[in-house]
Write an enzyme that holds these catalytic residues in place. Sequence first.
Site, PDB file in Angstrom:
ATOM      1  N   ASP A   4      42.547  42.600  37.860  1.00 56.41           N
ATOM      2  CA  ASP A   4      41.321  41.775  37.877  1.00 56.41           C
ATOM      3  C   ASP A   4      40.477  42.248  36.709  1.00 56.41           C
ATOM      4  O   ASP A   4      40.807  43.245  36.049  1.00 56.41           O
ATOM      5  CB  ASP A   4      40.566  41.924  39.214  1.00 56.41           C
ATOM      6  CG  ASP A   4      39.855  40.623  39.606  1.00 56.41           C
ATOM      7  OD1 ASP A   4      39.001  40.164  38.818  1.00 56.41           O
ATOM      8  OD2 ASP A   4      40.160  40.068  40.668  1.00 56.41           O
TER       9      ASP A   4
ATOM     10  N   HIS B  13      40.447  35.277  36.728  1.00 55.91           N
ATOM     11  CA  HIS B  13      40.200  36.709  36.968  1.00 55.91           C
ATOM     12  C   HIS B  13      40.972  37.573  35.969  1.00 55.91           C
ATOM     13  O   HIS B  13      41.515  38.607  36.355  1.00 55.91           O
ATOM     14  CB  HIS B  13      40.604  37.091  38.398  1.00 55.91           C
ATOM     15  CG  HIS B  13      39.627  36.646  39.446  1.00 55.91           C
ATOM     16  ND1 HIS B  13      38.511  37.365  39.791  1.00 55.91           N
ATOM     17  CD2 HIS B  13      39.590  35.532  40.228  1.00 55.91           C
ATOM     18  CE1 HIS B  13      37.843  36.730  40.748  1.00 55.91           C
ATOM     19  NE2 HIS B  13      38.466  35.605  41.024  1.00 55.91           N
TER      20      HIS B  13
ATOM     21  N   GLU C  50      40.013  30.900  41.943  1.00 54.97           N
ATOM     22  CA  GLU C  50      38.745  30.929  41.219  1.00 54.97           C
ATOM     23  C   GLU C  50      38.865  30.874  39.695  1.00 54.97           C
ATOM     24  O   GLU C  50      38.055  31.467  38.996  1.00 54.97           O
ATOM     25  CB  GLU C  50      37.937  32.176  41.620  1.00 54.97           C
ATOM     26  CG  GLU C  50      37.551  32.163  43.088  1.00 54.97           C
ATOM     27  CD  GLU C  50      36.677  33.342  43.482  1.00 54.97           C
ATOM     28  OE1 GLU C  50      35.664  33.108  44.136  1.00 54.97           O
ATOM     29  OE2 GLU C  50      37.023  34.497  43.148  1.00 54.97           O
TER      30      GLU C  50
HETATM   31  C1  ACM Z   1      39.346  35.559  46.782  1.00 58.42           C
HETATM   32  O1  ACM Z   1      38.604  36.087  47.620  1.00 58.42           O
HETATM   33  N1  ACM Z   1      38.859  35.184  45.607  1.00 58.42           N
HETATM   34  C2  ACM Z   1      40.737  35.303  47.052  1.00 58.42           C
END
Ligand code: ACM
Length: 654
Positions: free
Chosen positions: A159, A236, A292
Site C-alpha cells: 500500500d 493504493h 478504491e
Molecule cells: C478496503 O477497506 N479498502 C478494502
Amino acid sequence: MYKRILTSALAAFLISATCVSKDNVTLAGNVILPRPAGIEILDGAYIFTGEPTVKVVRKKGPSESYTLVINRKGVIITAADDAGEFYARQSLAQLLNAAEKENGPASLQCQIIKDYPRFPYRGLHIDVSRHFYSIDFLKKQVDAMAMFKMNRLHLHLTDAAGWRMEIESWPRLTEYAAWRPEASWKAWWNGDRAYVEEGAPGAYGGYYTKEELRSLVEYAAEKHITVIPEIEMPGHSEEVLAAYPEVGCGGNPETHADLCIGKEVTFKMLQDILDEVIEVFPSEYIHIGGDEAGKQAWKTCPDCQRRMKEEGLADVDELQSYMIRRIEQYVNSKGRKIIGWDEILEGGVSRTATVMSWRGTEGGIAAMNMGNDVIMCPGSYCYLDKAQDAPFIEPESIGGYLPLEKVFEYEPIESSMPEDGLDRLLGVQANLWTEYVPTESHAEHMLWPRAAAIAEIGWSPLEDKAGYQDFRQRALNAMNVLKDNGYEVFDLAHEYGELRASLSPVRNKAAGGKIQYLIRWHKAYPGSGEMTLIDGQHGGWANNDGRWMGFLNDIDIIIDLGEPTDIHYIGATFLQSSGPGIFLPERAEISISDDGENFHPIGECFNDVPTSDSNLLFKDFKVICNENGRYVRYKAFRNPAAKAWLFVDEIIVN
Ligand code: ACM
Ligand code: ZN
C-alpha cells in the site's frame, strides 16, 4: 456405551471417593470458543494427574470435523483429517486450560463433542503496510488464530505506506518503497508522503525477506492456516509509482495512486511480482486488491485512452476490469485463483474470481447471484480498526465504534441471498487496517477478542446460538489464556461500553411532533429516517449507528409541537470527529413561532472548540428560555473553513 444418566451407586461412590465435586468439573460449553456444533454431557469425570491419555482414531468425514469423547478413562479423538485432529486438540486444550486452574488432580467432565465448521473460510486480515510488524508478531497471531480454529491469514503486503515483500526482479520496491521518514502514518499521510532509501537515518518501515515469509507460511501451515498474500492493484499504489514512475500515467506520483493500465510495462512488472509471490506462497488464492482506485489519471493518460479504444472499453471502470481479468488469467495460468475487494465487480468480473465484500454486503450478494464465490467482511461488523470501547478510553482510532457485542451480532447469511447459492458464501473475515495502529501491542489490543467473535461466526452453527453473554464469558476465559501467554489483549472485563446518554430514552416535548427539513440530510447518513431527530433517543459513540443524522450543508429544521407549549429549553447535541471531517457547527440560531411563519429569535450559540481538537467530542448547542410557542426553528451553520459534516442526533425541546 456412554449413558447420559449414570444411576449406579458405584458412579456416585467413585466421584465422592476422589473428592471431585461438581464445582470443579469443567463443562465443555463454558469454555470452548468457537462454540462446538454439539456437546452431549455425560455423567462422571475423567480424573488424571499429569498429561491426559489421548487416543486418536482417523475416520472418514467432512474435512476439519472431529469428535472428542471424554470418558472416565481418557480422551478419544476421532477426526476426518489432520485439521480435524488439530481442532480437536484445540478444544481439548481449552478444556484443560480451564481444568488445570484447580488444585490437585485435574478433571474433565465426561462428554461427547461433535464438531465441524459452519464455513470453510475463517479469515483474519492484517495490514502490514501502514505499520510494519515483525514475522514473530505474525506467528504469534497465527497461534491465537489456531486456538480459535481460524484458517486463513490474509496479509495486506502493499500500500502507499510501504511495500513489504522482497521482490528480486523489482528491487526498488524494498530498497525505497518500503521506507518512509515518518513513523506515524497520520503525520506521514497528512504531510509530504515521502519515501527514503533503506538505511537512511530515521527510515521507518521494513519488508519481509522471502525466507521470512516462507518460514511464516510453514509455521502457519502446521496450524492449518493458509497465508494469503495481497498485492494491491491498480489503486493504493503510490509507493510503487514512487519507486518505478514508469508504471504510472505520468504527472506527480504523489497525487496519483493508480498504476497505468495502458502501458505494457505495468503488466510486465505485475507478472514478475506475481511469479515471485506464487513461488513463496502456496496458497490457492492470491489477493489482487482492486479497491478504491481513483481512476482519474486514466481519463487523460494517452496510454490508458489508447488501451480503452483498442479494447473497446466504455469507461474507466471497464479499464480496471480489463486489468483484473488479464491478471486473473495470468494467476489462473499458474494454477491459482484470485480474490479481490468488491470493487472488482465494477466494469464486470469473471465468474472464477472470489469477491471479498467490505463495503457492506450488497457487493457480496450481487456476486453470489452472478455465481461468484464470496467472503464476507462488511465494514460495519468486521473492521477492527474502529474503537472497541468508549473513545475516551481507547487509543486514537480511525473513527467509529465497534464493540465485541456488535461484532458477535454479525450474521453472514441474509434472506436476500440465493438459497441455491449459499455454498458460494465461503466464509467470513476480520480485517485489521493499521493506519492508527503503530505498534504490535496495539495491534493485539485491536485484534483480541474481536477476531475471536468472527472466528465463532465462521465456525459455530447458527442453531443453539446462546447469545452474547454466553460468548462473552467464554471470550473472557480465552483472553485470560492469551494474557497468560503474553498477549496484550483488550481488557474486556473492564469494558466501559456505549455512551451512557444513548442507553435510555431522553425526555423531549418534540417527540411525537412533526419535523420539516428545509435542508435535507445527506443520503449517506439518514439516521433512521426523518423522525431521527425527535425520536427521544440520543446517538452513541458511532456516527453511523442509525441515531445520528449527517448533513453536508447547514441545518434548518422546523418542528411543530402540535399546540402552543411552554418552552424552557431548546438544544441539540452535535458531534466532532476530525478524522472523517465531522465538525461542530460554527453557530446555532434558535427561534420560535405561534403560526409557523413568523419566527422570533430566542437565542444563538457559538462554537468554542477548535477544529484542531482531534478527540471525539459531543457538545450541546442550546438555549435556556421561558417562552410559549407551537413551532421551533433550529438552524446550525457549518464551519465555513472546512467542507465539514454536521452530525446531530436529537433536537430536544422541554
Ligand atoms: C478496503 O477497506 N479498502 C478494502
Ligand atoms: Zn495510463
